[in-house]
Scaffold this motif. Structure first.
Motif, PDB file in Angstrom:
ATOM      1  N   PRO A 155      78.052  42.599  70.175  1.00  0.00           N
ATOM      2  CA  PRO A 155      78.366  41.171  70.213  1.00  0.00           C
ATOM      3  C   PRO A 155      78.589  40.594  68.810  1.00  0.00           C
ATOM      4  O   PRO A 155      77.991  41.077  67.841  1.00  0.00           O
ATOM      5  CB  PRO A 155      77.107  40.573  70.857  1.00  0.00           C
ATOM      6  N   PRO A 156      79.482  39.586  68.696  1.00  0.00           N
ATOM      7  CA  PRO A 156      80.226  38.935  69.778  1.00  0.00           C
ATOM      8  C   PRO A 156      81.592  39.558  70.022  1.00  0.00           C
ATOM      9  O   PRO A 156      82.427  38.978  70.706  1.00  0.00           O
ATOM     10  CB  PRO A 156      80.400  37.511  69.249  1.00  0.00           C
TER      11      PRO A 156
ATOM     12  N   GLY B 107      83.642  38.969  75.145  1.00  0.00           N
ATOM     13  CA  GLY B 107      83.598  39.039  73.693  1.00  0.00           C
ATOM     14  C   GLY B 107      84.955  38.767  73.052  1.00  0.00           C
ATOM     15  O   GLY B 107      85.981  38.730  73.730  1.00  0.00           O
TER      16      GLY B 107
ATOM     17  N   TYR C 216      83.682  31.498  70.344  1.00  0.00           N
ATOM     18  CA  TYR C 216      82.503  32.297  70.013  1.00  0.00           C
ATOM     19  C   TYR C 216      81.872  31.958  68.684  1.00  0.00           C
ATOM     20  O   TYR C 216      80.660  32.115  68.498  1.00  0.00           O
ATOM     21  CB  TYR C 216      82.867  33.795  70.000  1.00  0.00           C
TER      22      TYR C 216
END
Length: 242
Positions: free
Chosen positions: A28-29, A47, A239
């Motif tokens: 992640p991310p 993601g 994100y």
């Protein structure tokens, strides 16, 4: 001209008829699951990088499936061995150059050193890292780079474990990427600070070396269009909070 047009139509029909398998790891991310598991398929995989390659293949109307494995080696080797398979997100190194056909870069990142926000450590260069316990992800190019520079490392099988080790005081510093490290720290409510930026890199989609060169050319052209029209920045903004 008509022969060229027909040839292009046959090419498009061929690549659209194939089913591509896009494989990755939990990191992640960039690549992760939406339920916290270590293995997932298709819509369970999310993601930054996943959204980019999914948008790319959707835009080109290509049939594909996505698998996230708990083991990076499994994903990497599958793309090496099986036609119509691509692995992401991977560094394009000289050792890997001739083993794949490359789509990208998907995005750029910096390699950084993080410390707890209250740390009194000061760094001028990576040579100063030799004084400290530095955690890193063992399967990552960042670890390989630091080892080549003579930096001793405390490696783990995942960057989340580095975050936990820092919280528990088992490491002083954390070598990670500008995308993954701060994201993981925020997820686990850790207050960290960047001490050093020591390299930059690009991450790519690596397709099996037997992939049609015209397919790779088309994917790269479409990726360029996605960058120009702002779609990649939109994905990143979902994100990463600047």
């Amino acid at each position: 001209m008509r022969i060229l047009a027909l040839a292009f139509c046959f090419f498009i029909s061929g690549v659209q008829a194939a089913q591509y398998h896009l494989v990755t790891e939990n990191f992640p991310p960039l690549n992760m699951t939406n339920n916290g598991s270590e293995y997932a398929r298709n819509q369970r995989v999310t993601g930054i990088a996943t959204d980019i390659v999914r948008t790319l293949f959707d835009t080109m109307d290509l049939e594909y499936r996505v698998t996230l494995y708990p083991d990076w080696d499994r994903a990497f080797n599958q793309a090496l061995d099986d036609e119509n398979v691509g692995v992401y997100s991977t560094f394009r190194t000289s050792e890997r150059e001739e083993r794949f056909r490359w789509v990208g870069p998907l995005f750029d990142e910096e390699w950084i050193i993080l410390a707890p926000a209250d740390s009194d450590v000061s760094l001028e260069s990576i040579h100063d890292l030799k004084k400290y316990r530095v955690g890193s992800y063992e399967a990552d190019a960042i670890s390989d780079y630091l080892k080549e520079k003579g930096v001793p490392l405390v490696t783990t099988r995942g960057d989340v474990l580095n975050a936990m080790n820092m919280r528990l005081g088992k490491i002083d510093l954390w070598a990670t990427s500008s995308l993954s490290g701060p994201f993981i720290a925020e997820r686990y409510n850790m207050d960290v600070k960047r001490l050093l930026t020591f390299n930059t890199s690009q991450l790519w989609l690596a397709m099996n070396k037997n992939a049609n060169p015209e397919l790779i050319k088309a994917l790269n052209a479409e990726l360029g269009s996605l960058k120009k029209n702002g779609q990649l920045e939109t994905i990143l903004s979902q994100y990463i909070n600047e």
